[in-house]
Design an enzyme around this catalytic site. Sequence first.
Site, PDB file in Angstrom:
ATOM      1  CD  GLU A 297      -2.899  -1.255   2.272  1.00  0.00           C
ATOM      2  OE1 GLU A 297      -2.731  -0.488   3.243  1.00  0.00           O
ATOM      3  OE2 GLU A 297      -3.734  -2.174   2.268  1.00  0.00           O
TER       4      GLU A 297
ATOM      5  CG  HIS B 228      -7.850   0.801   2.983  1.00  0.00           C
ATOM      6  ND1 HIS B 228      -7.044   1.271   1.977  1.00  0.00           N
ATOM      7  CD2 HIS B 228      -7.204  -0.257   3.533  1.00  0.00           C
ATOM      8  CE1 HIS B 228      -5.957   0.538   1.921  1.00  0.00           C
ATOM      9  NE2 HIS B 228      -6.028  -0.392   2.841  1.00  0.00           N
TER      10      HIS B 228
END
Length: 204
Positions: A71, A104
């Site tokens: 990420e 997310h």
Amino acid sequence: MGFRLEGIFPAALLPLLLTMILFLGPLMQLSMDCPCDLTDGLKVVLAPRSWARCLTDMRWLRNQVIAPLTEELVFRACMLPMLAPCTGLGPAVFTCPLFFGVAHFHHIIEQLRFRQSSVGSIFVSAGHLIGPVLCHSFCNYMGFPAVCAALEHPQKWPLLAGYALGVGLFLLLLQPLTDPKLYGSLPLCMLLERTGASETLLCS
């Protein structure tokens, strides 16, 4: 992309220290609620058997190693250098968490409010990927601070003081500990200079 040896030790240690200061309250809460003392805790943490167990646990590997590395690689090392020449550093640092939050979406409020913009500024200031990866891994381990649990804790007032002190020290130390001079020359500044969009405050 943040892969370099120059300034790697301060880039690894100072952002992690800054993040741990921000989490002073949750760290105090963890130590108060832990049944073992510091010596026993260190023995467990440093034991090879504990690490072997972690390295065979796929959930631990995902949360502490793979997710932070991949990420941060995407949202910091790849996206931030692409956005900065177009928008400038400030907007780029605050835009990346929006993309991270959409990826997310199930906990977007947690990510945007608490840690993502500071992690972006750490990458910009240090020019290293290791700092954001370690901070991300630490935040994944700690989770979102349990303020409600702190309010119901038997030692509520020392804990709340720890939370407030952590946030205050974080804000006080954010600028000095993310000073680009601590980390050597910044690749992002070279990229901005090539595009004619040099940010004088960061790159001078």
